[in-house]
Scaffold this motif. Structure first.
Motif, PDB file in Angstrom:
ATOM      1  N   GLY A 191      -8.670   2.143 -21.855  1.00  0.00           N
ATOM      2  CA  GLY A 191      -9.415   3.323 -21.447  1.00  0.00           C
ATOM      3  C   GLY A 191     -10.164   3.128 -20.138  1.00  0.00           C
ATOM      4  O   GLY A 191     -10.786   4.064 -19.633  1.00  0.00           O
ATOM      5  N   ALA A 192     -10.121   1.908 -19.584  1.00  0.00           N
ATOM      6  CA  ALA A 192     -10.716   1.712 -18.256  1.00  0.00           C
ATOM      7  C   ALA A 192      -9.885   2.485 -17.236  1.00  0.00           C
ATOM      8  O   ALA A 192      -8.715   2.762 -17.451  1.00  0.00           O
ATOM      9  N   LYS A 193     -10.510   2.834 -16.129  1.00  0.00           N
ATOM     10  CA  LYS A 193      -9.765   3.582 -15.118  1.00  0.00           C
ATOM     11  C   LYS A 193      -9.355   2.661 -13.965  1.00  0.00           C
ATOM     12  O   LYS A 193      -9.928   1.584 -13.772  1.00  0.00           O
ATOM     13  N   ILE A 194      -8.343   3.106 -13.216  1.00  0.00           N
ATOM     14  CA  ILE A 194      -7.996   2.420 -11.975  1.00  0.00           C
ATOM     15  C   ILE A 194      -9.001   2.872 -10.921  1.00  0.00           C
ATOM     16  O   ILE A 194      -9.077   4.051 -10.577  1.00  0.00           O
ATOM     17  N   GLY A 195      -9.771   1.922 -10.419  1.00  0.00           N
ATOM     18  CA  GLY A 195     -10.847   2.276  -9.502  1.00  0.00           C
ATOM     19  C   GLY A 195     -10.421   2.392  -8.053  1.00  0.00           C
ATOM     20  O   GLY A 195     -11.186   2.860  -7.212  1.00  0.00           O
ATOM     21  N   GLY A 196      -9.209   1.924  -7.748  1.00  0.00           N
ATOM     22  CA  GLY A 196      -8.737   1.962  -6.366  1.00  0.00           C
ATOM     23  C   GLY A 196      -8.077   0.645  -5.995  1.00  0.00           C
ATOM     24  O   GLY A 196      -7.812  -0.189  -6.859  1.00  0.00           O
ATOM     25  N   THR A 197      -7.820   0.490  -4.705  1.00  0.00           N
ATOM     26  CA  THR A 197      -7.131  -0.709  -4.206  1.00  0.00           C
ATOM     27  C   THR A 197      -8.109  -1.577  -3.421  1.00  0.00           C
ATOM     28  O   THR A 197      -8.789  -1.100  -2.516  1.00  0.00           O
ATOM     29  N   LEU A 198      -8.159  -2.849  -3.798  1.00  0.00           N
ATOM     30  CA  LEU A 198      -8.952  -3.826  -3.051  1.00  0.00           C
ATOM     31  C   LEU A 198      -8.021  -4.681  -2.196  1.00  0.00           C
ATOM     32  O   LEU A 198      -6.904  -4.995  -2.606  1.00  0.00           O
ATOM     33  N   PHE A 199      -8.520  -5.060  -1.047  1.00  0.00           N
ATOM     34  CA  PHE A 199      -7.759  -5.937  -0.157  1.00  0.00           C
ATOM     35  C   PHE A 199      -8.309  -7.344  -0.356  1.00  0.00           C
ATOM     36  O   PHE A 199      -9.441  -7.635   0.000  1.00  0.00           O
ATOM     37  N   SER A 200      -7.492  -8.176  -0.975  1.00  0.00           N
ATOM     38  CA  SER A 200      -7.979  -9.487  -1.398  1.00  0.00           C
ATOM     39  C   SER A 200      -7.642 -10.568  -0.392  1.00  0.00           C
ATOM     40  O   SER A 200      -8.520 -11.207   0.182  1.00  0.00           O
ATOM     41  N   ASP A 201      -6.340 -10.776  -0.138  1.00  0.00           N
ATOM     42  CA  ASP A 201      -5.892 -11.927   0.650  1.00  0.00           C
ATOM     43  C   ASP A 201      -5.199 -11.516   1.940  1.00  0.00           C
ATOM     44  O   ASP A 201      -4.667 -12.369   2.645  1.00  0.00           O
ATOM     45  N   ALA A 202      -5.190 -10.227   2.244  1.00  0.00           N
ATOM     46  CA  ALA A 202      -4.511  -9.755   3.454  1.00  0.00           C
ATOM     47  C   ALA A 202      -5.112  -8.425   3.883  1.00  0.00           C
ATOM     48  O   ALA A 202      -5.602  -7.653   3.050  1.00  0.00           O
ATOM     49  N   LEU A 203      -5.044  -8.160   5.167  1.00  0.00           N
ATOM     50  CA  LEU A 203      -5.476  -6.874   5.698  1.00  0.00           C
ATOM     51  C   LEU A 203      -4.433  -5.805   5.382  1.00  0.00           C
ATOM     52  O   LEU A 203      -3.313  -6.115   4.965  1.00  0.00           O
ATOM     53  N   SER A 204      -4.804  -4.551   5.615  1.00  0.00           N
ATOM     54  CA  SER A 204      -3.823  -3.463   5.604  1.00  0.00           C
ATOM     55  C   SER A 204      -3.109  -3.441   6.948  1.00  0.00           C
ATOM     56  O   SER A 204      -3.492  -4.155   7.884  1.00  0.00           O
ATOM     57  N   GLY A 205      -2.090  -2.621   7.058  1.00  0.00           N
ATOM     58  CA  GLY A 205      -1.487  -2.365   8.355  1.00  0.00           C
ATOM     59  C   GLY A 205      -2.474  -1.653   9.262  1.00  0.00           C
ATOM     60  O   GLY A 205      -3.563  -1.245   8.816  1.00  0.00           O
ATOM     61  N   PRO A 206      -2.112  -1.490  10.525  1.00  0.00           N
ATOM     62  CA  PRO A 206      -3.056  -0.931  11.505  1.00  0.00           C
ATOM     63  C   PRO A 206      -3.565   0.470  11.156  1.00  0.00           C
ATOM     64  O   PRO A 206      -4.677   0.832  11.540  1.00  0.00           O
ATOM     65  N   ASP A 207      -2.786   1.256  10.428  1.00  0.00           N
ATOM     66  CA  ASP A 207      -3.213   2.606  10.084  1.00  0.00           C
ATOM     67  C   ASP A 207      -3.895   2.683   8.721  1.00  0.00           C
ATOM     68  O   ASP A 207      -4.297   3.755   8.270  1.00  0.00           O
ATOM     69  N   GLY A 208      -4.002   1.547   8.044  1.00  0.00           N
ATOM     70  CA  GLY A 208      -4.613   1.515   6.717  1.00  0.00           C
ATOM     71  C   GLY A 208      -6.130   1.427   6.789  1.00  0.00           C
ATOM     72  O   GLY A 208      -6.715   1.371   7.879  1.00  0.00           O
ATOM     73  N   PRO A 209      -6.775   1.371   5.617  1.00  0.00           N
ATOM     74  CA  PRO A 209      -8.239   1.395   5.583  1.00  0.00           C
ATOM     75  C   PRO A 209      -8.888   0.027   5.807  1.00  0.00           C
ATOM     76  O   PRO A 209     -10.118  -0.069   5.845  1.00  0.00           O
ATOM     77  N   ALA A 210      -8.079  -1.017   5.959  1.00  0.00           N
ATOM     78  CA  ALA A 210      -8.634  -2.374   6.040  1.00  0.00           C
ATOM     79  C   ALA A 210      -7.884  -3.174   7.098  1.00  0.00           C
ATOM     80  O   ALA A 210      -7.420  -4.279   6.862  1.00  0.00           O
ATOM     81  N   SER A 211      -7.795  -2.608   8.283  1.00  0.00           N
ATOM     82  CA  SER A 211      -6.981  -3.254   9.317  1.00  0.00           C
ATOM     83  C   SER A 211      -7.733  -4.346  10.071  1.00  0.00           C
ATOM     84  O   SER A 211      -7.150  -5.061  10.876  1.00  0.00           O
TER      85      SER A 211
END
Ligand SMILES: [Zn+2]
Length: 338
Positions: A299-319
């Protein structure tokens, strides 16, 4: 043109901006995207950073390519995380016949140690700091080849898991200050004429790091005490937990190499129900299907995506590294604050 000639030219033609010689920037290599961004911040226009494990890549299980060996061979400095993170690195350096400095960005970091490998990894309880002086006592960043090698003493068991040392030190901004100092020292040793530039870049970066650290501490502190416990895929947030006062549980251990057993998942589900853990967070480098299964059973919810060991691509939220830390905090506090 080799760098010696290049440096002579820039001295002679000091009025020209360095970007004119963009192809002659100091070639350096960073093992993974988060570190590559930090090196770019400190190096600025004087360096050309090549990153081996790119955005959304998993450095735990990376297989270097022949092109990587060529990239390393052409570098003047190689930057690595250390703490056993890049188990594939020594062989790559050997294959490339690279003989330059290897800068261990975590030199001087107080490493976290978990009481047992993987699973049941309670970041809060087990993450007491200890002096990891054996491999990283030398604060000087350059020529750390031996220190990096010493780390691998933990990795006797056929390249699986990292042993009890948590390599994810970048998840604390206090540690990021040490990364910056080590990067600055490494660049300055390789390119003494850039010393003032590297010092200025590092100082400006540290101002941003300090500001974000205050922001993150305040954001987590605003959460109710009973809303600070979450689940992620693998145990990558021990330093974040220790620095900012949260608890992270993960079905997988410190490395993504380990297999998750049905018993581990069952134990985690039991614990989540007992502690009423409200949210689980998928990671950009791992498959989220296991976590979806866990949410359906708790019953827990998916809270979103965390960036743990790598950045996002340049257009992502964690570049960038700082955007990554900010995004992770916002994702956590938004989901937990609801
Ligand atoms: Zn990891």
């Amino acid at each position: 043109m080799n760098r010696r000639i290049f440096l002579g030219l820039t001295t002679a033609l000091a009025i020209l901006p360095l970007s004119v010689f963009a192809q002659d920037r100091l070639p350096v290599v960073a093992s993974f995207s988060i570190l590559g961004d930090m090196v770019s911040e400190v190096g600025g226009d004087r360096v050309a950073v090549s990153t081996l494990v790119g955005p959304d890549g998993d450095a735990h299980v990376y297989s270097p390519t022949p092109a990587d060996a060529q990239t390393v061979a052409a570098a003047q400095v190689v930057f690595v995380n250390g703490l056993g993170f890049e188990g594939w690195l020594d062989r790559l350096i050997e294959a490339s016949e690279y003989a330059g400095p290897v800068v261990v960005a975590t030199a001087g970091v107080t490493a976290l140690e978990t009481a047992e490998e993987g699973h049941e990894a309670h970041a809060e309880g087990d993450a007491h700091a200890h002096g990891d002086a054996h491999a990283h006592g030398d604060a000087h960043a350059h020529d750390e080849v031996k220190a990096e090698g010493a780390d691998h003493d933990h990795d006797d068991h056929a390249g699986h898991d990292h042993g009890p040392i948590d390599p994810h030190a970048w998840q604390s901004l206090a540690n990021a200050r040490l990364y910056v100092a080590n990067i600055e020292a490494g660049l300055t040793a390789a390119d003494p004429e850039g010393a003032a530039t590297y010092a200025a870049n590092a100082a400006a970066y540290l101002v941003e790091i300090d500001a974000l650290e205050a922001e993150i501490k305040a954001a987590v502190a605003a959460l109710p005490e009973n809303r600070r416990s979450v689940v992620t895929s693998h145990d990558a947030f021990g330093y974040f937990a220790a620095a900012y006062g949260m608890t992270f549980h993960a079905p997988e251990g410190l490395s993504t190499e380990s297999e998750v057993s049905a018993a581990d998942v069952a134990a985690l589900i039991t614990q989540m129900k007992a502690e009423a853990i409200p949210a689980v967070f998928v990671e950009n480098i791992t498959d989220g299907r296991l976590l979806e299964q866990i949410t359906s059973e708790t019953g827990a919810k998916i809270g979103g995506t965390l960036f743990s060991d790598a950045l996002s691509g340049p257009d992502g939220p964690a570049s960038t590294y700082l955007d990554m830390m900010r995004h992770n905090t916002t994702t956590l506090t938004t989901a937990l604050g609801e």
